[in-house]
Design a protein around this motif. Structure first.
Motif, PDB file in Angstrom:
ATOM      1  N   SER A  17       0.834  -1.194   0.000  1.00 48.05           N
ATOM      2  CA  SER A  17       0.000   0.000   0.000  1.00 48.05           C
ATOM      3  C   SER A  17       0.871   1.247   0.000  1.00 48.05           C
ATOM      4  O   SER A  17       1.810   1.353   0.801  1.00 48.05           O
ATOM      5  CB  SER A  17      -0.901  -0.008   1.239  1.00 48.05           C
ATOM      6  N   GLN A  18       0.575   2.193  -0.890  1.00 46.19           N
ATOM      7  CA  GLN A  18       1.332   3.435  -0.954  1.00 46.19           C
ATOM      8  C   GLN A  18       0.388   4.619  -0.818  1.00 46.19           C
ATOM      9  O   GLN A  18      -0.733   4.606  -1.315  1.00 46.19           O
ATOM     10  CB  GLN A  18       2.082   3.549  -2.287  1.00 46.19           C
ATOM     11  N   SER A  19       0.899   5.654  -0.146  1.00 44.03           N
ATOM     12  CA  SER A  19       0.103   6.878  -0.029  1.00 44.03           C
ATOM     13  C   SER A  19       1.022   8.097  -0.036  1.00 44.03           C
ATOM     14  O   SER A  19       2.185   8.002   0.396  1.00 44.03           O
ATOM     15  CB  SER A  19      -0.732   6.863   1.259  1.00 44.03           C
ATOM     16  N   PRO A  20       0.538   9.253  -0.553  1.00 41.76           N
ATOM     17  CA  PRO A  20      -0.723   9.362  -1.272  1.00 41.76           C
ATOM     18  C   PRO A  20      -0.621   8.740  -2.660  1.00 41.76           C
ATOM     19  O   PRO A  20       0.469   8.432  -3.122  1.00 41.76           O
ATOM     20  CB  PRO A  20      -0.914  10.885  -1.368  1.00 41.76           C
ATOM     21  N   SER A  21      -1.731   8.578  -3.338  1.00 41.30           N
ATOM     22  CA  SER A  21      -1.675   8.046  -4.695  1.00 41.30           C
ATOM     23  C   SER A  21      -1.226   9.134  -5.675  1.00 41.30           C
ATOM     24  O   SER A  21      -0.587   8.826  -6.684  1.00 41.30           O
ATOM     25  CB  SER A  21      -3.029   7.470  -5.113  1.00 41.30           C
TER      26      SER A  21
ATOM     27  N   LYS B 202       0.321  13.353  -5.703  1.00 44.66           N
ATOM     28  CA  LYS B 202       0.799  14.492  -4.930  1.00 44.66           C
ATOM     29  C   LYS B 202       1.252  15.574  -5.896  1.00 44.66           C
ATOM     30  O   LYS B 202       2.097  15.335  -6.751  1.00 44.66           O
ATOM     31  CB  LYS B 202       1.957  14.068  -4.018  1.00 44.66           C
TER      32      LYS B 202
ATOM     33  N   THR C  20       3.030   6.351  -6.138  1.00 46.52           N
ATOM     34  CA  THR C  20       2.620   7.732  -5.888  1.00 46.52           C
ATOM     35  C   THR C  20       3.055   8.546  -7.093  1.00 46.52           C
ATOM     36  O   THR C  20       4.246   8.567  -7.428  1.00 46.52           O
ATOM     37  CB  THR C  20       3.279   8.312  -4.624  1.00 46.52           C
TER      38      THR C  20
END
Lengths: 114, 114
Positions: free
Chosen positions: A5-9, A11, A109
């Motif tokens: 899981s990566q955040s933010p998708s 930027k 991201t």
């Protein structure tokens, strides 16, 4: 979910600002990798973690880039004083250990520097 | 200097026919090769791999062939389906120091026409 899981998708930020990208690997995976994909290019290796240690930081493009990993799990990639050439998709991957492929990737991201 | 080359940026194939994606490499220390598939706005998904001790690996509709003397590998998809339309990346890992790192080609965009 069970994947990386990566955040933010996405930027979007102004040139000169600092950004922090987060990666949550697959549970139990001790090896974690950061890659960058610029437009029309393949994936470029940035850094690798085994546990909390980063044995190889040679792929980081400049000293404005740094990464850390705590608790053998979540990793953050920080870019200071962003430049337009930093615009790219930053991808994180994990694997059970560094000898055990394949690497499983997150969705990345997408970083845009205005 | 690109160590993994995918010389065809794009490929179009009719549904039901065979898709052949090619990859060349220059580093004789590469000992493990992988193919990843990537849809827009998603991370690369592992498809199939092959060790340098083999010359063929098959998984369902996907077969990877390795010709070490020619430093060439190919991915065959038979029969091709519209859902196979994606960008395919060839990646390689070398033995010894830095073996955790994957070196990627620039990708080939496959379009399967219904």
């Amino acid at each position: 979910g069970a994947g990386v899981s990566q955040s933010p998708s996405n930027k979007v930020t102004e040139k000169g600002k600092d950004v922090e990208l987060r990666c949550d690997p697959i549970s139990g995976h001790t090896a974690l990798y950061w890659y960058r994909q610029s437009l029309g290019q393949g994936l470029e290796f940035l850094i690798y973690f085994q546990g909390n240690s980063a044995p190889d930081k040679s792929g980081l493009p400049s000293d404005r880039f740094s990464a850390e990993r705590t608790g053998g799990s979540v990793s953050t990639l920080t870019i200071q004083r962003t430049q337009q050439e930093d615009s790219a998709v930053y991808l994180c991957a994990s694997s059970p250990d560094s000898n055990n492929q394949p690497q499983h990737f997150g969705d990345g991201t997408r970083l845009s520097i205005l | 200097d690109q160590q993994v080359k995918q010389n065809s940026p794009s490929l179009s194939v009719q549904e039901g026919r065979i898709s052949i994606l090619n990859c060349d490499y220059t580093n004789s220390m590469f000992d493990y090769f992988l193919w990843y598939k990537k849809y827009p706005a998603e991370g690369p998904t592992f498809l199939i791999s092959i060790s340098s001790i083999k010359d063929k690996n098959e998984d369902g509709r996907f077969t990877v062939f390795l010709n070490k003397s020619a430093k060439h590998l190919s991915l065959h998809i038979v029969p091709s389906q519209p859902g196979d339309s994606a960008v395919y990346f060839c990646a390689a890992r070398h033995s010894g120091a830095g073996s955790y790192q994957l070196t990627f080609g620039k990708g080939t965009k496959l379009s399967v026409i219904p």
